[in-house]
Design a protein around this motif. Structure first.
Motif, mmCIF file in Angstrom:
data_model
loop_
_atom_site.group_PDB
_atom_site.id
_atom_site.type_symbol
_atom_site.label_atom_id
_atom_site.label_comp_id
_atom_site.label_asym_id
_atom_site.label_seq_id
_atom_site.Cartn_x
_atom_site.Cartn_y
_atom_site.Cartn_z
ATOM 1 N N PRO A 53 0.670 -1.176 -0.120
ATOM 2 C CA PRO A 53 -0.159 0.080 -0.038
ATOM 3 C C PRO A 53 0.962 1.252 0.039
ATOM 4 O O PRO A 53 2.039 0.965 0.040
ATOM 5 C CB PRO A 53 -0.781 -0.096 1.283
ATOM 6 C CG PRO A 53 0.193 -1.132 2.048
ATOM 7 C CD PRO A 53 0.909 -1.752 1.307
ATOM 8 N N GLY A 54 0.194 2.371 -0.224
ATOM 9 C CA GLY A 54 1.008 3.648 -0.007
ATOM 10 C C GLY A 54 0.838 4.587 -1.076
ATOM 11 O O GLY A 54 1.078 5.816 -1.254
ATOM 12 N N HIS A 55 0.363 4.069 -2.559
ATOM 13 C CA HIS A 55 0.039 4.978 -3.425
ATOM 14 C C HIS A 55 -1.301 5.721 -3.134
ATOM 15 O O HIS A 55 -2.287 5.433 -2.456
ATOM 16 C CB HIS A 55 -0.177 4.249 -4.790
ATOM 17 C CG HIS A 55 1.228 4.090 -5.542
ATOM 18 N ND1 HIS A 55 1.869 5.116 -5.949
ATOM 19 C CD2 HIS A 55 1.846 2.949 -5.889
ATOM 20 C CE1 HIS A 55 2.928 4.710 -6.600
ATOM 21 N NE2 HIS A 55 2.881 3.292 -6.365
ATOM 22 N N THR A 56 -1.504 6.944 -3.844
ATOM 23 C CA THR A 56 -2.721 7.636 -4.019
ATOM 24 C C THR A 56 -3.283 7.465 -5.241
ATOM 25 O O THR A 56 -2.574 7.717 -6.399
ATOM 26 C CB THR A 56 -2.308 9.082 -3.712
ATOM 27 O OG1 THR A 56 -1.829 9.244 -2.439
ATOM 28 C CG2 THR A 56 -3.700 10.116 -3.962
ATOM 29 N N GLY A 57 -4.396 6.892 -5.471
ATOM 30 C CA GLY A 57 -5.214 6.752 -6.835
ATOM 31 C C GLY A 57 -4.811 5.367 -7.319
ATOM 32 O O GLY A 57 -4.163 4.684 -6.782
ATOM 33 N N ALA A 58 -5.515 4.986 -8.483
ATOM 34 C CA ALA A 58 -5.142 3.786 -9.155
ATOM 35 C C ALA A 58 -3.578 3.708 -9.665
ATOM 36 O O ALA A 58 -3.185 4.562 -9.873
ATOM 37 C CB ALA A 58 -6.108 3.624 -10.448
ATOM 38 N N VAL A 59 -3.069 2.521 -9.464
ATOM 39 C CA VAL A 59 -1.907 2.201 -10.018
ATOM 40 C C VAL A 59 -1.837 1.751 -11.440
ATOM 41 O O VAL A 59 -2.380 1.027 -12.065
ATOM 42 C CB VAL A 59 -1.310 0.844 -9.295
ATOM 43 C CG1 VAL A 59 -0.020 0.482 -9.726
ATOM 44 C CG2 VAL A 59 -1.315 1.049 -7.871
ATOM 45 N N THR A 60 -1.229 2.800 -12.189
ATOM 46 C CA THR A 60 -1.575 3.068 -13.544
ATOM 47 C C THR A 60 -0.424 1.975 -14.289
ATOM 48 O O THR A 60 -0.563 1.698 -15.621
ATOM 49 C CB THR A 60 -1.377 4.545 -14.100
ATOM 50 O OG1 THR A 60 -0.050 4.892 -13.633
ATOM 51 C CG2 THR A 60 -2.506 5.186 -13.661
ATOM 52 N N ALA A 61 0.757 1.778 -13.779
ATOM 53 C CA ALA A 61 1.736 1.046 -14.487
ATOM 54 C C ALA A 61 2.708 0.374 -13.576
ATOM 55 O O ALA A 61 2.944 0.608 -12.233
ATOM 56 C CB ALA A 61 2.633 2.099 -15.394
ATOM 57 N N ILE A 62 3.257 -0.714 -13.905
ATOM 58 C CA ILE A 62 4.231 -1.841 -13.279
ATOM 59 C C ILE A 62 5.281 -2.065 -13.846
ATOM 60 O O ILE A 62 4.889 -2.437 -15.374
ATOM 61 C CB ILE A 62 3.393 -2.971 -12.666
ATOM 62 C CG1 ILE A 62 2.451 -2.517 -11.387
ATOM 63 C CG2 ILE A 62 4.373 -3.793 -11.986
ATOM 64 C CD1 ILE A 62 1.799 -3.690 -10.872
ATOM 65 N N SER A 63 6.551 -2.018 -13.431
ATOM 66 C CA SER A 63 7.465 -2.368 -14.124
ATOM 67 C C SER A 63 8.692 -3.211 -13.236
ATOM 68 O O SER A 63 9.123 -2.667 -12.311
ATOM 69 C CB SER A 63 8.448 -1.438 -15.018
ATOM 70 O OG SER A 63 9.504 -1.905 -15.799
ATOM 71 N N PHE A 64 9.120 -4.493 -13.639
ATOM 72 C CA PHE A 64 10.164 -5.088 -12.806
ATOM 73 C C PHE A 64 11.477 -5.004 -13.418
ATOM 74 O O PHE A 64 11.424 -4.808 -14.701
ATOM 75 C CB PHE A 64 9.667 -6.655 -12.864
ATOM 76 C CG PHE A 64 8.788 -7.089 -11.699
ATOM 77 C CD1 PHE A 64 9.048 -7.220 -10.469
ATOM 78 C CD2 PHE A 64 7.666 -7.327 -12.364
ATOM 79 C CE1 PHE A 64 8.016 -7.662 -9.683
ATOM 80 C CE2 PHE A 64 6.444 -7.724 -11.578
ATOM 81 C CZ PHE A 64 6.536 -7.985 -10.320
ATOM 82 N N SER A 65 12.608 -4.610 -12.632
ATOM 83 C CA SER A 65 13.783 -4.490 -13.274
ATOM 84 C C SER A 65 14.297 -5.896 -13.675
ATOM 85 O O SER A 65 14.159 -6.791 -12.962
ATOM 86 C CB SER A 65 14.729 -3.949 -12.329
ATOM 87 O OG SER A 65 16.035 -3.911 -12.547
ATOM 88 N N GLU A 66 15.413 -5.958 -14.401
ATOM 89 C CA GLU A 66 15.778 -7.151 -15.002
ATOM 90 C C GLU A 66 16.692 -7.571 -13.859
ATOM 91 O O GLU A 66 17.229 -8.776 -13.840
ATOM 92 C CB GLU A 66 16.562 -6.935 -16.531
ATOM 93 C CG GLU A 66 15.856 -6.769 -17.512
ATOM 94 C CD GLU A 66 15.038 -8.052 -17.686
ATOM 95 O OE1 GLU A 66 15.798 -9.238 -17.530
ATOM 96 O OE2 GLU A 66 13.807 -8.032 -18.215
ATOM 97 N N ASN A 67 17.323 -6.834 -12.834
ATOM 98 C CA ASN A 67 17.939 -7.491 -11.779
ATOM 99 C C ASN A 67 17.101 -8.245 -10.810
ATOM 100 O O ASN A 67 17.641 -9.001 -9.912
ATOM 101 C CB ASN A 67 18.742 -6.278 -10.948
ATOM 102 C CG ASN A 67 17.858 -5.361 -10.357
ATOM 103 O OD1 ASN A 67 16.761 -5.718 -10.096
ATOM 104 N ND2 ASN A 67 18.345 -4.340 -9.914
ATOM 105 N N GLY A 68 15.835 -8.206 -10.992
ATOM 106 C CA GLY A 68 15.000 -9.305 -10.242
ATOM 107 C C GLY A 68 14.890 -8.592 -8.758
ATOM 108 O O GLY A 68 13.798 -8.948 -7.948
#
Length: 469
Positions: free
Chosen positions: A339-354
């Motif tokens: 938790p912690g964001h404000t509003g809908a989570v619009t995007a997600i991205s994982f780094s290649e370092n894992g």
């Protein structure tokens, strides 16, 4: 006791009581007294000041009694209103609890249906014929109770394949080093717009998503005009336009080395497009399992974004209630919540370092350490009314790009070090809303989609490819 007829009748009509004794009194209890039409002498009390004061005192007492009766009625009405509001509040709580129990029951039922095997006698007919525009000429579907499709869960064979793929990807990722061909920070600082390509219709402008097939240097864009466009960056030509959705294309992805393209739409469907030897793409499958728009949604408790971990067995999802959820793909269980964001989570991205996860919402971008399951840095580049619409690590994990009212590129560091913004690109669309951003191979260029119909490519002027158009 004598009263003026008009006054006593009004008092009885209002209160039904004697104004002096307080006993019940009706019109039938009044006895009219007729007097001769003579001039009445002034009463003795009105002949002196003490007498007049006594008359005024009696009238004042009558007024106070009337006011007291009104206050009693107001108090009773307030008590009744308070009781009614309490009952309404209790009813709302009961309804909310019942809705929650209903949603939990539906969720359990849907999970059970996904894990239920489909009998061979009722299996869905395979090899259904398709047309070039993606519409089926014939289609048979297996429906369970309540008209829902029966879908099996993840089979043991698929789990074994996922586990083997995870082991291979994890081993390869740990040995991976930063490629020598990666664009250095000095080059990215000099990036400028190389080209702008009007790929979508003018009457419905807007690019909502994009992806890149690195092996062929082909860019795919999904637009508000209900179509997806495949664009060859080297030649600057449109290779194919995927038409078939009835509403805007909200997300797309290259799979199988670019031979297959997945498109998601607000028409509640996912389409699978297969390339042919001639280079054209035809729709081979239409998935209709969703009951609502397949997109970033503002509806309560909806999933607004998703991405797989580089190792393949972890799925990250963002929700409309500002929570990031981490799932174990093998068990299909939610293993962590951020938790912690404000509003809908619009995007997600994982780094290649894992290790790192970047999430975007109305309040900016948050970076999460997956080893300690905590937020270690937050970027708030825009004002509260301007959300961050896209966030993306490059394939090497050395750079992070985000898009909102402009496009910014950060140099990735560790948890304790500062992540510096090395380049800011203005939104040249004039809409003030960059919706998607993606790094090219080795971060040699950057692609940006906005709410106009143009795909924009940023890089060094000496890079191969067409210049400003």
């Amino acid at each position: 006791m004598l009263f003026e007829r008009r006054l006593i009748e009004r008092h009885i009509s209002d209160y039904g009581k004697c104004p002096v004794t307080g006993e019940q009194l009706s019109m039938d209890d009044i006895v009219p007294i007729k007097a001769g039409k003579i001039v009445k002498p002034r009463p003795m009390q009105a002949a002196s000041i003490p007498g007049m004061l006594s008359i005024f005192q009696n009238e004042w007492d009558s007024l106070m009694l009337s006011n007291f009766a009104l206050e009693q009625q107001l108090h009773t009405a307030r008590q009744e209103l308070s009781h009614a509001l309490y009952q309404h509040d209790a009813a709302c709580r009961v309804i909310a609890r019942l809705k929650k129990e209903r949603d939990e029951a539906l969720s359990l039922l849907a999970q059970a249906e996904r894990q239920m095997p489909i009998p061979s006698s009722t299996a869905i007919t395979a090899n259904a014929s398709t047309l070039s525009n993606g519409k089926r000429a014939a289609e048979e579907e297996d429906l369970g109770h309540a008209g829902k499709k029966l879908r099996p869960g993840i089979s043991g064979r698929i789990i074994e394949e996922l586990t083997e793929c995870n082991a291979s990807l994890s081993q390869h990722r740990k040995k991976r080093q930063v490629p020598s061909t990666l664009a250095p920070v000095e080059d990215i600082e000099r990036y400028t717009q190389l080209s702008s390509h009007p790929l979508h219709k003018t009457n419905k402008p807007g690019i909502l998503s994009l992806d890149i097939n690195y092996s062929k240097d082909v860019i795919a864009t999904g637009g508000v005009d209900t179509s997806a466009v495949l664009f060859d960056r080297q030649s600057g030509q449109i290779l194919s336009t995927l038409s078939g959705h009835s509403k805007k294309v909200t997300s797309l992805k290259f799979v199988n080395d670019g031979d297959v393209v997945l498109t998601c739409s607000s028409d509640k469907t996912v389409r699978i497009w297969q390339s042919s030897e001639e280079g054209n793409y035809a729709c081979r499958q239409i998935l209709k399992d969703h009951s609502a728009e397949v997109e970033d949604s503002s509806q309560s408790e909806g999933y607004t974004s998703a991405a797989f971990h580089p190792d393949g067995l972890i799925l990250g999802t963002g929700t409309s209630d500002a929570v990031v959820k981490i799932w174990d793909v093998k068990t299909q269980v939610n293993v962590a919540k951020f938790p912690g964001h404000t509003g809908a989570v619009t995007a997600i991205s994982f780094s290649e370092n894992g290790y790192f996860l970047a999430t975007a919402a109305a309040d900016g971008v948050k970076l999460w350490d997956l080893r300690k399951l905590k937020n270690f840095r937050t970027f708030s580049p825009y004002d509260p009314d301007t959300p961050t619409n896209s966030v993306e690590f490059d394939h090497s994990g050395c750079y992070l790009a985000l898009a909102g009212s402009d496009i910014r590129v950060y140099q990735v560091a560790n948890v304790k070090s500062e992540w510096n913004c090395i380049k800011t690109f203005p939104d040249l669309s004039g809409t003030g809303k960059a919706t998607s951003v993606k790094f090219g191979p080795d971060a040699k260029y950057l692609t940006v989609g906005s709410m106009d119909r143009n795909l924009r490519i940023f890089g060094l002027p000496s890079d191969d490819g067409p210049m400003e158009s």
